[in-house]
Design an enzyme around this catalytic site. Structure first.
Site, PDB file in Angstrom:
ATOM      1  N   CYS A 101      42.288   2.967  54.247  1.00 25.09           N
ATOM      2  CA  CYS A 101      42.495   1.852  53.250  1.00 25.09           C
ATOM      3  C   CYS A 101      42.805   2.768  51.939  1.00 25.09           C
ATOM      4  CB  CYS A 101      41.174   1.240  52.988  1.00 25.09           C
ATOM      5  SG  CYS A 101      41.247  -0.157  51.919  1.00 25.09           S
ATOM      6  N   HIS A 143      43.420  -6.695  58.327  1.00 27.18           N
ATOM      7  CA  HIS A 143      42.780  -5.771  57.273  1.00 27.18           C
ATOM      8  C   HIS A 143      42.977  -6.422  56.001  1.00 27.18           C
ATOM      9  CE1 HIS A 143      42.335  -1.591  55.585  1.00 27.18           C
ATOM     10  NE2 HIS A 143      42.572  -2.196  54.633  1.00 27.18           N
ATOM     11  N   GLU A 144      44.006  -7.034  55.735  1.00 27.69           N
ATOM     12  CA  GLU A 144      44.470  -7.496  54.215  1.00 27.69           C
ATOM     13  C   GLU A 144      43.555  -8.825  54.188  1.00 27.69           C
ATOM     14  OE1 GLU A 144      45.748  -5.733  52.124  1.00 27.69           O
ATOM     15  OE2 GLU A 144      46.016  -4.070  53.865  1.00 27.69           O
ATOM     16  N   HIS A 147      40.278  -8.077  53.018  1.00 28.23           N
ATOM     17  CA  HIS A 147      40.122  -7.797  51.719  1.00 28.23           C
ATOM     18  C   HIS A 147      39.903  -9.130  50.832  1.00 28.23           C
ATOM     19  CE1 HIS A 147      40.509  -3.525  51.088  1.00 28.23           C
ATOM     20  NE2 HIS A 147      41.754  -3.491  51.630  1.00 28.23           N
TER      21      HIS A 147
HETATM   22 ZN    ZN Z   1      42.542  -1.742  52.685  1.00 25.35          ZN
END
Ligand code: ZN
Length: 174
Positions: A101, A143-144, A147
């Site tokens: 990341c 993953h996004e 976030h």
């Molecule tokens: Zn990330």
């Protein structure tokens, strides 16, 4: 000048706000997208970025086709922008993959994620779309989206390790 915020920045640890759909075309949102792209392109290993990573607590992520100049790469990653993305379908099957990341420098780790997911989101023109993905892109979507909910992969990686600036493993942890 937009830049990556440090790992302890509050935007990386809170639930980001939805973008009002009628504001997608506004100068403010278009500037956020432009800033995100600029920062992502300045990161040699960056493949995707979420707005909180530049300190903007809005539900936007951007994926960049890093494979365009690499015909050996078996998996093409599309250029795309996802605004207010929602994961609307997930496979039962999970796969383990190595993740890094931009907001967690010098570290990699292994996570389990759904092998296939479908997201529904608005694009930069305010058009709603759905897109299914497997492989690397499925992991990127998860993953996004994490976030945007204030979650870093290191919050749930079952194994992670430190690397040096050449991405060589330095220590084993966990
Ligand atoms: Zn990330």
């Amino acid at each position: 000048m937009a830049k990556l915020v440090s790992q302890d920045h509050p935007a990386l640890h809170q639930i980001a706000e939805e973008v009002p759909v009628e504001e997608i075309g506004s100068a403010k949102i278009q500037k956020v997208i432009k800033d995100m792209r600029k920062v992502l392109l300045s990161c040699p290993r960056g493949v995707a970025i979420a707005a909180p990573q530049i300190g903007v607590s809005l539900r936007i992520f951007l994926v960049h086709d890093v494979t365009a100049n690499n015909t050996d790469q078996e998996e093409r990653i599309p250029d795309m922008i996802a605004i207010n993305p929602k994961i609307v379908k997930t496979s039962k099957k999970r796969t383990e993959m190595e993740e890094g990341c931009l907001s967690v420098p010098n570290r990699y780790g292994n996570t389990y994620r759904h092998a296939n997911v479908t997201i529904r989101a608005y694009d930069e023109n305010g058009e709603l779309f759905e897109r299914g993905a497997g492989g690397l892109l499925a992991h990127i979507f998860q993953h996004e989206t994490d976030h945007l909910d204030g979650i870093l992969y290191t919050d749930h990686a079952h194994k992670s390790w430190e690397t040096d600036e050449n991405y060589e493993k330095v220590t084993d942890e966990n």
